[in-house]
Design an enzyme around this catalytic site. Structure first.
Site, PDB file in Angstrom:
ATOM      1  N   TYR A 133    -117.052  53.513 137.589  1.00 16.12           N
ATOM      2  CA  TYR A 133    -117.743  53.086 136.395  1.00 16.12           C
ATOM      3  C   TYR A 133    -119.096  53.430 136.110  1.00 16.12           C
ATOM      4  O   TYR A 133    -119.405  54.196 135.053  1.00 16.12           O
ATOM      5  CB  TYR A 133    -118.005  51.435 136.292  1.00 16.12           C
TER       6      TYR A 133
ATOM      7  N   GLU B 216    -120.679  41.565 129.150  1.00 14.46           N
ATOM      8  CA  GLU B 216    -122.067  41.244 129.294  1.00 14.46           C
ATOM      9  C   GLU B 216    -122.228  39.557 129.288  1.00 14.46           C
ATOM     10  O   GLU B 216    -122.855  39.092 129.951  1.00 14.46           O
ATOM     11  CB  GLU B 216    -122.820  41.737 128.509  1.00 14.46           C
TER      12      GLU B 216
ATOM     13  N   TRP C 205    -122.101  42.260 138.176  1.00 16.95           N
ATOM     14  CA  TRP C 205    -121.452  43.309 137.415  1.00 16.95           C
ATOM     15  C   TRP C 205    -120.029  43.724 137.954  1.00 16.95           C
ATOM     16  O   TRP C 205    -119.095  43.919 137.644  1.00 16.95           O
ATOM     17  CB  TRP C 205    -122.212  44.451 136.855  1.00 16.95           C
TER      18      TRP C 205
END
Length: 173
Positions: A16, A38, A46
């Site tokens: 990512y 989010e 995350w």
């Protein structure tokens, strides 16, 4: 490549970081996906979002905002019952609400991309102290955008969450 304080032991995080994070995005579906991730990430981390991303893609119709905007109570229950899904009714309902708001922004501005990038006059804004390890949790731009999103009815998108979204999109300053 420098990874700041990224988890360099997790292959998904590394991929990512190297392939998505900080790459300017101009696709509304991808914008909606990142915003939704989010929303789900609030209070969590995350890395977890990246590991649950495929489950969320399945639950939220590949982050097709038009499809998600039409979801109702049965869809909320279906999503919450999905194995591996984050079980937060408020966040799931917020994503559905945000899809409806997303549609209205698209109607007004032609695309969510045009709306969001309009805050930076279409320019990528790089945060110049990032390389020094000084990264705030929000800034004036994220506060302005968050206030405007709230005014438009979006949920779970305050200044910190918007700033994180901007970091993803490479428009943070």
């Amino acid at each position: 490549m420098s990874y700041c304080d990224w988890d360099t032991t997790d292959e998904l995080c590394l991929r990512y970081h190297d392939e998505e994070w900080g790459v300017p995005v101009h696709d509304d579906r991808t914008q909606f996906e990142y915003l939704s991730l989010e929303v789900m990430q609030c209070g969590l981390n995350w890395t977890m979002m990246l590991h649950k991303r495929e489950v969320m893609r399945t639950c939220f119709a590949g982050f097709d905002f038009d499809a998600v905007a039409g979801f109702g109570p049965d869809d909320v229950d279906r999503i919450l019952a999905t194995p591996g899904m984050i079980c937060s009714r408020r966040k799931v309902e917020a994503i559905i609400n945000n899809a409806q708001c997303f549609q209205r922004v698209r109607e007004e501005f032609g695309s969510f991309d045009a709306y969001l990038w309009g805050f930076s006059d279409g320019k990528t804004i790089l945060y110049n102290k990032h390389a020094d390890g000084w990264i705030p949790v929000s800034n004036g731009l994220s506060a302005r955008v968050a206030a405007d999103l709230r005014r438009r009815g979006f949920k779970y998108l305050g200044p910190t969450t918007v700033y994180s979204h901007f970091e993803t999109l490479c428009v943070s300053n």
